[in-house]
Design a protein around this motif. Structure first.
Motif, PDB file in Angstrom:
ATOM      1  N   LYS A 396     -63.764  -0.256  -2.385  1.00 40.18           N
ATOM      2  CA  LYS A 396     -62.358  -0.690  -2.374  1.00 40.18           C
ATOM      3  C   LYS A 396     -61.413   0.454  -2.023  1.00 40.18           C
ATOM      4  O   LYS A 396     -60.277   0.217  -1.601  1.00 40.18           O
ATOM      5  N   GLN A 397     -61.864   1.660  -2.208  1.00 44.94           N
ATOM      6  CA  GLN A 397     -60.995   2.821  -1.957  1.00 44.94           C
ATOM      7  C   GLN A 397     -61.275   3.503  -0.618  1.00 44.94           C
ATOM      8  O   GLN A 397     -60.437   4.267  -0.133  1.00 44.94           O
ATOM      9  N   ALA A 398     -62.439   3.245  -0.038  1.00 45.10           N
ATOM     10  CA  ALA A 398     -62.810   3.958   1.182  1.00 45.10           C
ATOM     11  C   ALA A 398     -63.885   3.191   1.936  1.00 45.10           C
ATOM     12  O   ALA A 398     -64.524   2.287   1.389  1.00 45.10           O
ATOM     13  N   ARG A 399     -64.084   3.558   3.190  1.00 44.81           N
ATOM     14  CA  ARG A 399     -65.175   3.022   4.001  1.00 44.81           C
ATOM     15  C   ARG A 399     -65.880   4.188   4.687  1.00 44.81           C
ATOM     16  O   ARG A 399     -65.298   5.254   4.902  1.00 44.81           O
ATOM     17  N   ILE A 400     -67.122   3.996   5.019  1.00 45.46           N
ATOM     18  CA  ILE A 400     -67.923   5.050   5.646  1.00 45.46           C
ATOM     19  C   ILE A 400     -68.198   4.690   7.099  1.00 45.46           C
ATOM     20  O   ILE A 400     -68.670   3.594   7.393  1.00 45.46           O
ATOM     21  N   ASP A 401     -67.896   5.617   7.994  1.00 47.05           N
ATOM     22  CA  ASP A 401     -68.168   5.394   9.411  1.00 47.05           C
ATOM     23  C   ASP A 401     -69.674   5.338   9.658  1.00 47.05           C
ATOM     24  O   ASP A 401     -70.434   6.133   9.102  1.00 47.05           O
ATOM     25  N   ALA A 402     -70.086   4.432  10.511  1.00 46.82           N
ATOM     26  CA  ALA A 402     -71.485   4.392  10.935  1.00 46.82           C
ATOM     27  C   ALA A 402     -71.708   5.523  11.930  1.00 46.82           C
ATOM     28  O   ALA A 402     -70.958   5.669  12.890  1.00 46.82           O
ATOM     29  N   GLN A 403     -72.735   6.330  11.697  1.00 46.89           N
ATOM     30  CA  GLN A 403     -73.006   7.465  12.573  1.00 46.89           C
ATOM     31  C   GLN A 403     -74.459   7.432  13.027  1.00 46.89           C
ATOM     32  O   GLN A 403     -75.356   7.137  12.241  1.00 46.89           O
ATOM     33  N   PRO A 404     -74.706   7.749  14.301  1.00 50.98           N
ATOM     34  CA  PRO A 404     -76.082   7.702  14.813  1.00 50.98           C
ATOM     35  C   PRO A 404     -76.926   8.903  14.428  1.00 50.98           C
ATOM     36  O   PRO A 404     -78.133   8.888  14.602  1.00 50.98           O
ATOM     37  N   GLY A 405     -76.290   9.958  13.922  1.00 55.06           N
ATOM     38  CA  GLY A 405     -77.057  11.156  13.605  1.00 55.06           C
ATOM     39  C   GLY A 405     -76.250  12.140  12.793  1.00 55.06           C
ATOM     40  O   GLY A 405     -75.218  11.797  12.222  1.00 55.06           O
ATOM     41  N   GLY A 406     -76.741  13.377  12.735  1.00 58.00           N
ATOM     42  CA  GLY A 406     -76.005  14.417  12.033  1.00 58.00           C
ATOM     43  C   GLY A 406     -76.416  14.591  10.592  1.00 58.00           C
ATOM     44  O   GLY A 406     -77.385  14.005  10.102  1.00 58.00           O
ATOM     45  N   MET A 407     -75.629  15.410   9.878  1.00 54.18           N
ATOM     46  CA  MET A 407     -75.947  15.778   8.501  1.00 54.18           C
ATOM     47  C   MET A 407     -74.807  15.495   7.547  1.00 54.18           C
ATOM     48  O   MET A 407     -74.822  15.959   6.409  1.00 54.18           O
ATOM     49  N   HIS A 408     -73.798  14.754   8.001  1.00 55.13           N
ATOM     50  CA  HIS A 408     -72.679  14.438   7.111  1.00 55.13           C
ATOM     51  C   HIS A 408     -72.179  13.015   7.350  1.00 55.13           C
ATOM     52  O   HIS A 408     -72.458  12.403   8.391  1.00 55.13           O
ATOM     53  N   LEU A 409     -71.448  12.512   6.361  1.00 51.39           N
ATOM     54  CA  LEU A 409     -70.801  11.212   6.432  1.00 51.39           C
ATOM     55  C   LEU A 409     -69.298  11.418   6.542  1.00 51.39           C
ATOM     56  O   LEU A 409     -68.760  12.433   6.091  1.00 51.39           O
ATOM     57  N   ILE A 410     -68.614  10.422   7.121  1.00 50.24           N
ATOM     58  CA  ILE A 410     -67.146  10.430   7.157  1.00 50.24           C
ATOM     59  C   ILE A 410     -66.667   9.313   6.250  1.00 50.24           C
ATOM     60  O   ILE A 410     -66.904   8.134   6.515  1.00 50.24           O
ATOM     61  N   LEU A 411     -66.015   9.691   5.159  1.00 50.66           N
ATOM     62  CA  LEU A 411     -65.503   8.734   4.167  1.00 50.66           C
ATOM     63  C   LEU A 411     -64.013   8.538   4.441  1.00 50.66           C
ATOM     64  O   LEU A 411     -63.191   9.415   4.141  1.00 50.66           O
ATOM     65  N   ARG A 412     -63.657   7.413   5.039  1.00 48.57           N
ATOM     66  CA  ARG A 412     -62.265   7.107   5.383  1.00 48.57           C
ATOM     67  C   ARG A 412     -61.537   6.561   4.157  1.00 48.57           C
ATOM     68  O   ARG A 412     -61.925   5.539   3.594  1.00 48.57           O
ATOM     69  N   LEU A 413     -60.469   7.219   3.750  1.00 46.74           N
ATOM     70  CA  LEU A 413     -59.721   6.799   2.568  1.00 46.74           C
ATOM     71  C   LEU A 413     -58.738   5.697   2.930  1.00 46.74           C
ATOM     72  O   LEU A 413     -58.031   5.779   3.937  1.00 46.74           O
ATOM     73  N   ARG A 414     -58.678   4.685   2.115  1.00 44.68           N
ATOM     74  CA  ARG A 414     -57.742   3.588   2.338  1.00 44.68           C
ATOM     75  C   ARG A 414     -56.386   3.957   1.739  1.00 44.68           C
ATOM     76  O   ARG A 414     -56.281   4.738   0.800  1.00 44.68           O
ATOM     77  N   GLY A 415     -55.327   3.336   2.275  1.00 50.97           N
ATOM     78  CA  GLY A 415     -54.002   3.581   1.732  1.00 50.97           C
ATOM     79  C   GLY A 415     -53.443   4.917   2.197  1.00 50.97           C
ATOM     80  O   GLY A 415     -53.792   5.445   3.244  1.00 50.97           O
ATOM     81  N   GLN A 416     -52.578   5.482   1.371  1.00 56.65           N
ATOM     82  CA  GLN A 416     -51.876   6.718   1.725  1.00 56.65           C
ATOM     83  C   GLN A 416     -52.425   7.923   0.971  1.00 56.65           C
ATOM     84  O   GLN A 416     -51.706   8.881   0.708  1.00 56.65           O
ATOM     85  N   ARG A 417     -53.691   7.911   0.637  1.00 54.88           N
ATOM     86  CA  ARG A 417     -54.263   9.013  -0.136  1.00 54.88           C
ATOM     87  C   ARG A 417     -54.402  10.277   0.719  1.00 54.88           C
ATOM     88  O   ARG A 417     -54.728  10.203   1.888  1.00 54.88           O
ATOM     89  N   SER A 418     -54.166  11.412   0.119  1.00 54.58           N
ATOM     90  CA  SER A 418     -54.273  12.693   0.805  1.00 54.58           C
ATOM     91  C   SER A 418     -55.706  13.205   0.742  1.00 54.58           C
ATOM     92  O   SER A 418     -56.251  13.418  -0.343  1.00 54.58           O
TER      93      SER A 418
END
Length: 473
Positions: A396-418
C-alpha cells in the motif's frame, strides 16, 4: 567575502580539497544563506558569470546550482536571474539549518558497513572462502623473490590474459591481453581514462539518472558533464546529440542501466556508435554487473559491436567476487594501448600482485565461471523472495519495479514521501537504502529507494525487514 556581486568577488577554490569544486561552491552559497549573509530575495551570480570568474566548466556551476535549487535554497527566475528563495525560513542565530525539504544526511557510495539492503554487495555468505584460502596459500608458497619486487603497473600478465579470454567467451569481446589494464576499482579506471583521453573543459555525456560518483569524479577533474535522459530503451541518444553534439565522450551502462535496470536497445546502441564514429568521440562502457540477468542470457557487450574502435570497456570483480578485493579492469582499443601504458607509468596504481595471482588461479581452475553460474541462480531466487516479501508488507505504501537483472530493487514510494528522509531513517535504524533522487541531476521528480537484495536469504527475512521499513514511513 560572500560569493555574490553584492558582497564582492568569489574567493578562489581549493584544488587540493577533498570536496570537488561543485561541492565547494554549493557549501559556500549554503553557508552564506544559512548564516544570513545572503537573505531571501537576494540575487546571486548567473551561471555564465560565475563560470567566467572562476574559469571552471559550466557544468560544474550548473551542478552546484542544481543542488541548491533541489534543496530549496535558490530559485531561477529566467531573465530576472537566480535569487535566494523568497520566504525561506532561516534558523535563529547560531542554530543549525538542515537543507530545506530534507533533514537526511547523505549516505556514502562506498560504505564500510554490511547492512540489510546494502547496495553493491554480493552474497557474502555464499562466497567459496575455502577455495579462496587454498588458492591463497598456494600462491604464497609459490612466491619467488621476483614476485616481491614492484608489480607491473599494467596488471599481472597472467590475469590480463585470463580476462581477455573470459571476455571473448562471455561478452563477445575480441581483445589481446595487452589491451587489458588492471586497476584498483572503477574510480581508478575512470581516472586513467580521464588522464589519457580527456582534458579540462571537455564535455562528456552522462546518463540521468546515473551513478553519482562518476559525475563527482569528472567534475573534480574539470570535465563538464552533460546529463542525458534515460527511458525504457536506455540512454536517449538523440537528446545527447541535441544537448552536446560535439561532446568528447559518453559514459554508459548499456547492459543494465545504473540505476534503472533497463538495457540499451539495439537501435540506440547503433546510434551511439555512429555518433562516436562521426565525431571521433569515445564511449566508456561500464559493464558492472552484466553477469546477472535472469530473464534470458546476458546481452552482448556494446564493445562487441564496435567496428571503429571507439569503445573502452570497463569491468570489475567487486560484484562477482567481493568489493574488498579492489580489483577492476579496462579494455582499450589497440590504437590506444601505448598511450595508456605511458599514463599508467606516470600514475602508477593497481592492486597487490598476490591478490591478482589468487584471482588468476581462481579463473584458471574454473572456479570463477562456476561461481557466476551459482550466483546467477541464487540471485534470481533471492530477488523473487525479496520482492514477494516486501510487496506483501509494503504494497500500500510502495511498488517494486520489475527488473530483468542486476543486484538491486527499485522501491517506488507512493504519495509525497521523501526518499532521502526515509533512507536516512533507515540508516539510523540499522538498514540501508539509497535515495533514487540522489542519482538524478536535478535531485527531484522521483521518490524511490534502491535496495540491494543479494544478502536477503528468504521471503521471511524480507517480510521482517519490510515491517521495519513500514514503521519508518
Amino acid at each position: 567575502m560572500t560569493p555574490t556581486a553584492k558582497h564582492g568577488n568569489f574567493a578562489p577554490l581549493d584544488p587540493a580539497a577533498a570536496a570537488p569544486f561543485y561541492r565547494q561552491i554549493y557549501e559556500r552559497f549554503r553557508g552564506a544563506i544559512t548564516s544570513g549573509l545572503l537573505k531571501p530575495g537576494d540575487r546571486i551570480p548567473s551561471v555564465r558569470a560565475l563560470t567566467q570568474e572562476l574559469g571552471l566548466a559550466r557544468g560544474t556551476i550548473e551542478t552546484a546550482y542544481s543542488l541548491l535549487a533541489a534543496e530549496g535554497y535558490i530559485q531561477a527566475r529566467g531573465q530576472a536571474g537566480t535569487i535566494v528563495t523568497p520566504g525561506l525560513k532561516l534558523p535563529p542565530a547560531g542554530g543549525a539549518m538542515p537543507p530545506p525539504g530534507t533533514d537526511a544526511p547523505e549516505t556514502s557510495f562506498r560504505p564500510d558497513s554490511v547492512l540489510p539492503f546494502q547496495m553493491g554487495l554480493p552474497a557474502l555468505d555464499m562466497f567459496p572462502r575455502k577455495i579462496w584460502a587454498r588458492l591463497g596459500a598456494q600462491c604464497v608458497r609459490a612466491m619467488q623473490p621476483s614476485d616481491m619486487a614492484h608489480p607491473s603497473v599494467y596488471g599481472l600478465p597472467g590475469l590480463r590474459a585470463e580476462i581477455a579470454a573470459y571476455l571473448q567467451v562471455s561478452r563477445g569481446i575480441h581483445c589481446a591481453a595487452s589491451q587489458v589494464f588492471v586497476t584498483s576499482g572503477y574510480r581508478h579506471t575512470m581516472q586513467l581514462i580521464c588522464q589519457a583521453l580527456w582534458k579540462a573543459g571537455d564535455r562528456v555525456w552522462l546518463e540521468d539518472p546515473g551513478y553519482p560518483p562518476t559525475r563527482e569524479l569528472l567534475e573534480h577533474m574539470h570535465i563538464a558533464t552533460v546529463p542525458v535522459p534515460v527511458d525504457r530503451d536506455g540512454l536517449v541518444v538523440a537528446a545527447g546529440i541535441e544537448a552536446a553534439p560535439r561532446a568528447r565522450a559518453a559514459v554508459v551502462t548499456p547492459g543494465h542501466q545504473s540505476p534503472l535496470g533497463v538495457s540499451l536497445s539495439l537501435p540506440r546502441r547503433l546510434a551511439l556508435l555512429d555518433w562516436a564514429t562521426r565525431n571521433r568521440a569515445w564511449i566508456v562502457e561500464d559493464d558492472y554487473d552484466s553477469e546477472y540477468r535472469y530473464v534470458s542470457r546476458p546481452l552482448p557487450a556494446l564493445k562487441s559491436l564496435d567496428r571503429d574502435e571507439r569503445v573502452l570497456y570497463a569491468g570489475t570483480f567487486s560484484k562477482v567476487l567481493f568489493p574488498g578485493i579492489r580489483l577492476a579492469y579496462l579494455v582499450v582499443p589497440p590504437t590506444q594501448v601505448e598511450r595508456f601504458e605511458r599514463i599508467s607509468q606516470v600514475f602508477a596504481g593497481g592492486s597487490p600482485q598476490l591478490t591478482q595471482a589468487i584471482v588468476t588461479a581462481f579463473i584458471r581452475e574454473g572456479h570463477f565461471a562456476r561461481h557466476i553460474q551459482r550466483m546467477r541462480k541464487l540471485y534470481a531466487e533471492r530477488r523473487d523472495a525479496a520482492t514477494a516479501g516486501l510487496e506483501s508488507v509494503l504494497g500500500k505504501q510502495a511498488r517494486i519495479d520489475a527488473q530483468p537483472g542486476g543486484m538491486h530493487l527499485i522501491l517506488r514510494l507512493r504519495g509525497q514521501r521523501s526518499d532521502r528522509r526515509l533512507a536516512a531513517s533507515m540508516r539510523e535504524h540499522g538498514l540501508y537504502g539509497e535515495a533514487l533522487s540522489r542519482w538524478t541531476t536535478a535531485g527531484d521528480g522521483v521518490s524511490a529507494l534502491l535496495l540491494g537484495f543479494t544478502n536477503i536469504d528468504s521471503r521471511a527475512t524480507a517480510e521482517h525487514l519490510g515491517r521495519r521499513i513500514l514503521k519508518l514511513i
